[in-house]
Each structure stands twice: as structure tokens, then as C-alpha cells.
Write a protein that holds these residues in place. Sequence first.
Motif, short mmCIF file in Angstrom:
data_model
loop_
_atom_site.label_atom_id
_atom_site.label_comp_id
_atom_site.label_asym_id
_atom_site.label_seq_id
_atom_site.Cartn_x
_atom_site.Cartn_y
_atom_site.Cartn_z
N SER A 14 0.84 -1.20 0.00
CA SER A 14 0.00 0.00 0.00
C SER A 14 0.87 1.26 0.00
N ARG A 15 1.95 1.22 0.78
CA ARG A 15 2.83 2.39 0.83
C ARG A 15 3.56 2.57 -0.50
N ARG A 18 0.99 3.94 -3.12
CA ARG A 18 0.65 5.34 -2.91
C ARG A 18 1.81 6.26 -3.29
N LEU A 22 1.64 9.14 -6.09
CA LEU A 22 1.92 10.50 -5.68
C LEU A 22 3.02 11.13 -6.52
N GLN A 51 -9.72 0.64 0.17
CA GLN A 51 -8.63 1.57 -0.11
C GLN A 51 -7.84 1.13 -1.34
N HIS A 55 -7.42 3.14 -4.90
CA HIS A 55 -6.09 3.43 -5.46
C HIS A 55 -6.03 2.98 -6.92
#
Length: 543
Positions: A14-15, A18, A22, A51, A55
Motif C-alpha cells: 500500500s505504501r 501510494r 503521488l 482503499q 487506489h
Amino acid sequence: MRSDPFLDPHSDPSRQARAALLAGDAVAAQAPGEEWLLLALEEGDEAQRAQALLHLARCDRVLHRPGEARARSELAARLFRQQGDAVGEAGALSVLAHSASTAGHHEEAIEAALLGLRLAQSRGDGATLVVALQDLGACHVWARNFDKAAEVLRQAADAANASKPRISPLIACLWLALGSLLAYAGEREQRGQLPPLGPLEGHLINARHLLSEGDAESHCWWTLMQTMAQIWKGATAYAQPELQQTLAQLPEQERHWLVALAGWVQAELAWARRLWPQARRAAAQTVTAADAVQHEPLAQLGELIASQIEEQQGQPQRALQRMRALREREARVRIASLASREATVQWQLDARRSERDRAQLADEALRLEKLSMEDPLTELANRRSFEDHARAQLAGGGVVSLALIDVDHFKQVNDRHSHLVGDQVLSQIARLMRQHVREHDIAARLAGDEFVLLLRGATEEIAQQACLRLDEAVRKHDWSTVSEGLQVSISIGAAQRQEGDTLETLMARSDAAMYAAKRERKSAAMAGTWLTDESEGEGDSPD
């Protein structure tokens, strides 16, 4: 044992997902996003699943795959709604509104955008509100509801300027300009000429002052619209070099909605210069580029421009063919939109059914919980419920008294009048108990004909008074309405909590007091019988 990836920062997909999105790399953000979704499914974590879906929907939006974005964002919105996550739902609705709008499903898009706006308004977050207003304005632009679009987008610009910290209103200004372009194209089709360009130029001037706050895509978008304004004003000599420069600045990826917008500008420039073959090719390019990114409003615009070009060139049959192609497109979108709405209504019905099922299960759970704590015959608290309340009250300290109640000669009631009458007696005594206790006291049935009262804040003297009132109410009750010749009495023993008392010791002292009262009542009854017999004997004796 497998480690939890959501807790491990080095393997947390997930990190990674993201961070890539970004940084603007939607392609690189997809693989960890898919892994994130798989892990959430394996763990059964619905919050992480929502989530991850959001995404991936955002990646699809950046990569101009509205079909995939729409499916994922719709599912994410449902999951967020089920979890009560308004922030996540608003994000999913933003993607859903955009993807439905570009598919030409305008009712669905506006509905999603309106719901997203309501959620943003309830949050009171300035940035979220600005995005929600821009989403709604954009949906109205593509739906060709231009007056409403202008109203909402002005609200978005005002909200951006009023937010703290301030947000650039550039995007709202660009949408206002695009709405004007599309409105002018529609008016030209209906009236055969363009209206005055004053409002369009005003929006472009406002946006130009904000361009330093935007990115390369915003610059390209503004330049294409500025070029269109020059073409319509007749300044084609200035428009030609600006268009060539802008085409070189288009996003490198082939699938981008600005490519379709550039095709429209090229078609307008060729049209203005009477270069009919070039105008025809540019209009066809608009349709092809719009289809590549599944952008139905721009594809339909391309068909409309192509028809107008054929008509201007003196080719009515070709113009008619283009209009037929446009009508066929509109019909396909309308059918697809109806199917989509039908599917949406179905899942909403399913969701309501699920909510109803969950509510019924909750009601059933409450009913079973009530049954587990309530005596079914008398509807008083049962022994389990009484003991829970009593132990909690004793643990809390303070003044409390307990009264045990027993129905006198209850076996005889059952034997002489039936067990049904016995049950009615117990129910009537329970009703009388409820009438003679305070709201915060507890009345319970322990078992058989044994009852108990837990009197909070009552000394033994006060408890005795309450017991006397209950005893009198039972004696004075008209039991003949239950069964002819029936008489009922009760024995009550009350005791006040003492220091160090447990529930068992308090009940033991109450029980002893109750049996003392029962013996006293029996002795009194026997004495009364003896006195009666003696009197009768004296009466029978001769004077």
C-alpha cells in the motif's frame, strides 16, 4: 509464519503503491496496488480492500481507462459506505463521477458528484469541497448543462479562493472556459453562427493569470482553448504557430483526452482556412482519439464537427451519414446508461435487502438477548439478569435492600385450580410487583413461585414498607376473576445490605426473614382457627 504486510514498511504494497501514484507514475503504482488488493482479500480486510480498489481506480483514471475506473470506484464507494467511511466514499465518488461522465452516463455521473459534494460539505474540509464542486461542474459541462456548470464552477472558484490555506482556482477557470467552448459549438450548430466570445475570453484571461500555479497539462489545456478562441475570432495566422507549438507539448502518452481536444482545434483551423480534406481528417482524428480514451462526449463532438464540415463543403449526403453515426452513438450510450442504472438500482436493492437482513438479525439478537435475561411467563427479569444487576449494585456500595417473596400454598393452587390458573397467579403477582416498585428497582422471578425485589437506595425500614404495600395489594386483589374461590397470599422477607455482604449472604438473610414471616403468618392463621372453634363451642353451649 507469514508477516503482516500492512505492518511491515519494507514490504508494504500500500505504501509503495501510494508513493508511486503521488510521484505521478500511475503505471508503476499498479503492480503494488494489485498486490495490496490481493492481500486485503486474503486477510478479509474490507477497509483495506476499499482503499486498494480506490487506489487502482485512481490509476485507471490517470491512465484514461474510465471503464475500469468506474467499476472499481463504484465497488469501493459501496464498501466505504458500509464501513461508514465518509472520506473514502467521497474519494471513490469523485473517480466514479469522472469515469461515468466520460462514458456519457451523465445522470449517474451527476448523482455520484452530488453525493460526493454532500459528503464534502458535511466534513467542512475546504480542499475536499473544492474538488467536489469541480467534479460536479465538470459533469455538468460534459452533460452540456452549461448554465448549471457555470454556477457550480464559480462556487468552486470562490471556495478555492476562500480556503485556508488558499487553493488555486485554476482548474475551475479551465472548466468554465471549456464549458463556454462547447456551448458556442452547440449554438453554432443550431443558429449557423458563433455568438460573441466575450465570456470565453474572460475565463481564459482569468486562467492565464493562474497558469504559473498549474502543471504542464494545464498549460497545454489552456493553450488549446486559447488557440480555438483565436480561430473563431479570425486570427488564424496567429493560431497556426501556436497550435503547432501546443501539439509538440501534448502529453507523451498516446491515450489522453487532450489529444482529442487538439483534434477538434485542428479541425476548426482547417475549416476556417477552407482546407476541407485536412478538416475532415482532423474531425475523424478527434473521434479516434476520443474512442482511444473512452471519452464519449468528445467522440460525439467529433462526429458533430465532421457533419458540419461536410455540410459546409456542400456534401449533404456525407453530412447526413455523420449525423446518423452521431445518433447511433447516442442511442448506444443511452442503452448502456439504462443498463448501468438498472445494475445500480439492483445493487442498491441488494444493499437495502442486506441492511434489512442485518437489521432483522440485530433485532433477533436483541430478542434472544432479552429472552436470555427475561422470564418468559411473567416478563420480569430472570435469575441470571437479577444476579448480574445485584452483584454490580453490591460491588458499587451504597444502601440497598433485598426482599424475597414466596407464594403461600402455591402447590395447592395448582392442585385445586390447575396449572394454568397457577401460571395466571404468577403473572398477576408479577404485574402487582411492577406497580409497587420504583423505576430504578429490579423485580425478578427466581424460579417457580419465588420472586425477588432489589431496592436501590432503600433501608430495611423502607423495604419493609414496600413489602407491606405489596402484601396488601396481593391480599386485596380480586382473585375470583382468575378462578372462583381462589385466594392468594404471599410471604416476604427483607434485609438490608451489611458491610462485607455478598449476594449469597444477603439472600440468605432475606430468605430467613421470609420464612420467619411465613411461620408467623401460619401461627396467626392457626390461632385464628382455634379462636373461631372455641367461640363456636361457647355459642353451642346452653345458657
